[in-house]
Design an enzyme around this catalytic site. Structure first.
Site, mmCIF file in Angstrom:
data_model
loop_
_atom_site.group_PDB
_atom_site.id
_atom_site.type_symbol
_atom_site.label_atom_id
_atom_site.label_comp_id
_atom_site.label_asym_id
_atom_site.label_seq_id
_atom_site.Cartn_x
_atom_site.Cartn_y
_atom_site.Cartn_z
ATOM 1 N N ARG A 121 1.058 -1.109 -0.111
ATOM 2 C CA ARG A 121 -0.070 -0.102 0.112
ATOM 3 C C ARG A 121 0.797 1.207 0.007
ATOM 4 N NH1 ARG A 121 -5.524 -0.784 1.366
ATOM 5 N NH2 ARG A 121 -6.372 -2.497 0.085
ATOM 6 N N GLN A 126 -0.552 2.261 -6.482
ATOM 7 C CA GLN A 126 -1.997 2.346 -6.467
ATOM 8 C C GLN A 126 -2.591 2.024 -7.807
ATOM 9 O OE1 GLN A 126 -2.729 6.506 -5.410
ATOM 10 N NE2 GLN A 126 -2.706 6.231 -3.271
ATOM 11 N N ASP A 129 -3.154 -2.024 -7.671
ATOM 12 C CA ASP A 129 -3.707 -2.699 -6.470
ATOM 13 C C ASP A 129 -5.061 -3.279 -6.882
ATOM 14 O OD1 ASP A 129 -4.889 -3.301 -3.881
ATOM 15 O OD2 ASP A 129 -4.141 -1.220 -3.056
ATOM 16 N N SER A 132 -8.099 -2.642 -4.065
ATOM 17 C CA SER A 132 -8.598 -1.302 -4.068
ATOM 18 C C SER A 132 -9.515 -1.348 -5.143
ATOM 19 C CB SER A 132 -7.644 -0.349 -4.233
ATOM 20 O OG SER A 132 -6.988 -0.432 -2.992
ATOM 21 N N TYR A 226 -3.354 -1.433 5.877
ATOM 22 C CA TYR A 226 -4.399 -2.536 5.944
ATOM 23 C C TYR A 226 -4.629 -2.380 7.576
ATOM 24 C CZ TYR A 226 -3.021 -4.390 1.608
ATOM 25 O OH TYR A 226 -2.665 -4.720 0.130
#
Length: 370
Positions: A121, A126, A129, A132, A226
């Site tokens: 993370r 990003q 991911d 997500s 997380y």
């Protein structure tokens, strides 16, 4: 480099790891793309859609035989591994912490494996991911499912016959799924409250219009972005703080999961007994044991007048969008790992280091190969 996209075989799965649009982008970068026949059919992608952009559509056995890289969404199963060859690179969500035996079998094949659910993370990762991108859709769909299952509407409505008060929605867990659930419920006109172990999420929840239920946080922190498992004392204090809102809620959405561990129980049977008759709980953590003590995976339980739906509300229910997002994650990841269409194997890079679980038949641990 030949990238092979396999048809998902897990029951109920409708997604595909690469959409035609993203497949074209890889081909434009010089990669060859092989697609298993009908891999995209359940996501509304026809074989001809892939052929038209230059991908090769082949039978399953041919894709396994010819591809250098094999890409899936769900973990490779025993039938898959029978067809895997030494030196091939596997990419999927492996959930390696929960399935060490699968890592051993991949290693025995002499293959290499990247676990997409192990993406760090960090800001650089990003756009790779998958948790997500998929959870974002899950949060949206959870609210839509809840709206369908409720016997009330969400918004305030003033009519000649009288005024309908807005429904109350409570969201446990202000991660990607929780934030989208908050935003969707607010757009539909509900009064929304939310709670999370991570106090840093308070501002995010409030920015979307939710009231954040604060619990004194004595050392409970997140790990790598997380949520981590809460202490028994914190769990007790959270239940006490949230009870008033829980007992008044028309819809409750729980999203709290701890990577590699059983989901924390946030709603006990005793609490359910005190909830409103006709209330609905959508438990998105059911696959890992559930946030509600009464949840059962892929089942609707009606107890004490409350309807409890245990589900991942898997993004396969919106498979076209989910496949597009997963595919873009995969594209960014492959581009990050390669140079001139060959793997760089930069083990000093945090993204490579944390996602590379098996390398050339050897299981890696703590950034090293055993």
């Amino acid at each position: 480099m030949k990238i092979g996209i396999l048809k998902e075989t897990q029951k109920g799965e409708k997604r595909v790891a690469l959409s035609p649009n993203i497949a074209k982008q890889l081909i434009d970068k010089g990669f060859e793309v092989l697609i298993e026949e009908d891999a995209g059919a359940s996501s509304s992608f026809k074989n001809s859609d892939y052929k038209n952009i230059g991908a090769v559509v082949e039978k399953r056995g041919v894709v396994f035989k010819e591809a250098d890289v094999l890409v899936k969404i769900n973990p490779f199963d025993e039938d898959d591994l029978k067809l895997v060859n030494k030196g091939q690179v596997l990419m999927s969500q492996l959930f390696h912490k929960s399935h060490p035996e699968l890592m051993e079998k991949i290693a025995e094949k002499g293959a290499t494996a990247f676990s997409m659910d192990a993406m760090p993370r960090i800001s650089r990762a990003q756009d790779m991911d998958v948790l997500s991108s998929q959870n974002n859709l899950a949060g949206y769909k959870a609210v839509i499912l809840g709206a369908y299952e409720m016997t009330k509407i969400f918004p305030l409505m003033m009519t000649a016959a009288g005024t309908i008060t807005p429904s109350k929605v409570l969201v446990y867990g202000v991660g990607v799924a929780g934030l989208q659930a908050i935003a969707t419920a607010k757009r539909l006109g509900a009064v929304v409250e939310a709670t999370d172990i991570r106090l840093e999420t308070k501002e995010q929840a409030e920015s979307l219009g939710a009231k954040f239920i604060t619990v004194d946080n004595n050392g409970e922190q997140s790990e790598g972005g997380y949520a981590k498992e809460a202490s028994e004392d914190y769990a007790r204090r959270q239940r006490e703080a949230v009870n008033k809102s829980l007992f008044q809620a028309d819809l409750v959405i729980t999203t709290a999961m701890v990577p590699g561990r059983k989901s924390p129980v946030l709603i006990t049977e005793e609490q359910v007994k005190q909830m409103k008759n006709g209330a609905v709980i959508i438990d998105l953590a059911a696959a890992q044991g559930g946030n509600c003590e009464l949840s059962k995976m892929n089942k609707t339980v009606i107890k004490h007048g409350v309807k409890i739906i245990g589900t991942t509300i898997s993004p396969e229910s919106v498979s076209t969008n989910a496949s597009d997002l997963y595919a873009k994650n995969m594209y960014n990841f492959i581009i990050h790992l390669t140079e001139d269409n060959k793997f760089k194997w930069d083990l000093e890079d945090e993204i490579t280091d944390e996602t590379l679980i098996v390398h050339n038949g050897k299981i890696r641990k703590n950034g090293k190969t055993k």
